[in-house]
Design a protein around this motif. Sequence first.
Motif, PDB file in Angstrom:
ATOM      1  N   THR A   1     -11.260 -63.537 -12.885  1.00 44.31           N
ATOM      2  CA  THR A   1     -10.185 -63.890 -13.821  1.00 44.31           C
ATOM      3  C   THR A   1     -10.067 -62.879 -14.957  1.00 44.31           C
ATOM      4  N   ASP A   2     -10.914 -61.864 -14.982  1.00 43.86           N
ATOM      5  CA  ASP A   2     -10.903 -60.853 -16.030  1.00 43.86           C
ATOM      6  C   ASP A   2      -9.626 -60.016 -15.935  1.00 43.86           C
ATOM      7  N   PRO A   3      -8.825 -59.931 -17.028  1.00 46.38           N
ATOM      8  CA  PRO A   3      -7.587 -59.157 -16.984  1.00 46.38           C
ATOM      9  C   PRO A   3      -7.822 -57.649 -16.768  1.00 46.38           C
ATOM     10  N   GLU A   4      -8.923 -57.122 -17.245  1.00 51.90           N
ATOM     11  CA  GLU A   4      -9.233 -55.708 -17.041  1.00 51.90           C
ATOM     12  C   GLU A   4      -9.475 -55.419 -15.558  1.00 51.90           C
ATOM     13  N   LEU A   5     -10.108 -56.350 -14.862  1.00 53.33           N
ATOM     14  CA  LEU A   5     -10.344 -56.205 -13.427  1.00 53.33           C
ATOM     15  C   LEU A   5      -9.013 -56.191 -12.684  1.00 53.33           C
ATOM     16  N   ASN A   6      -8.098 -57.038 -13.116  1.00 53.62           N
ATOM     17  CA  ASN A   6      -6.766 -57.110 -12.505  1.00 53.62           C
ATOM     18  C   ASN A   6      -6.019 -55.788 -12.709  1.00 53.62           C
ATOM     19  N   LYS A   7      -6.088 -55.226 -13.904  1.00 54.47           N
ATOM     20  CA  LYS A   7      -5.426 -53.946 -14.181  1.00 54.47           C
ATOM     21  C   LYS A   7      -6.024 -52.830 -13.334  1.00 54.47           C
TER      22      LYS A   7
ATOM     23  N   ASP B   1     -21.656 -60.858  -9.082  1.00 55.60           N
ATOM     24  CA  ASP B   1     -21.422 -61.456 -10.397  1.00 55.60           C
ATOM     25  C   ASP B   1     -20.188 -60.839 -11.062  1.00 55.60           C
ATOM     26  N   ILE B   2     -19.060 -60.890 -10.340  1.00 57.30           N
ATOM     27  CA  ILE B   2     -17.795 -60.354 -10.837  1.00 57.30           C
ATOM     28  C   ILE B   2     -16.914 -61.526 -11.264  1.00 57.30           C
ATOM     29  N   ASP B   3     -16.309 -61.394 -12.457  1.00 58.52           N
ATOM     30  CA  ASP B   3     -15.386 -62.415 -12.944  1.00 58.52           C
ATOM     31  C   ASP B   3     -13.975 -62.042 -12.477  1.00 58.52           C
TER      32      ASP B   3
END
Length: 122
Positions: A95-101, A91-93
Motif C-alpha cells: 500500500t506504500d505510495p512510493e512503491l506504486n510510483k 516484508d514489502i508494504d
Amino acid sequence: MKKSETKTATNNGSAAGAAPSASAAAEAAAAEPTKAELEAEFDPNDKELCHAALKIQSTFRGHLARKLVNKDAPEDEDIQEITKKVAEELDIDLTDPELNKAATKIQASFRGHKTRREAQPE
C-alpha cells in the motif's frame, strides 16, 4: 440394441479376424452420409433448418467462450496468491505510495523500450 447384439455374435462366432473388421468398416461407412447426400438434404431456403443450424453454432461458440473464461480465472488467482506470498516473505508494504510510483516508472520505461524496439526498421 439389435445392431450391437448381432455385431457381438458375429465377432464371437467367426474364426477369421479379418471378416468382422471388414463388416464393421462397411457398417460405419453406411451409417455416415456422404458430402453429396448432405448437400442434397440441405435447402438454404428452409428457414427452420437454417435457424436450427444458427442455434447450434451460437450455443457452441458460447460454450467455447465460457470455457476460455473459466480457464483464465485460476491463473489470475494464482498470480495474486504468489504476489501476496512474495510480499509477505520480503516484508514489502504493497500500500506504500512510493512503491506504486516505482512500479509505474518501471512499467513505463519497459513499454517505451518495447515500442522503440518494434519501431526500428529491420
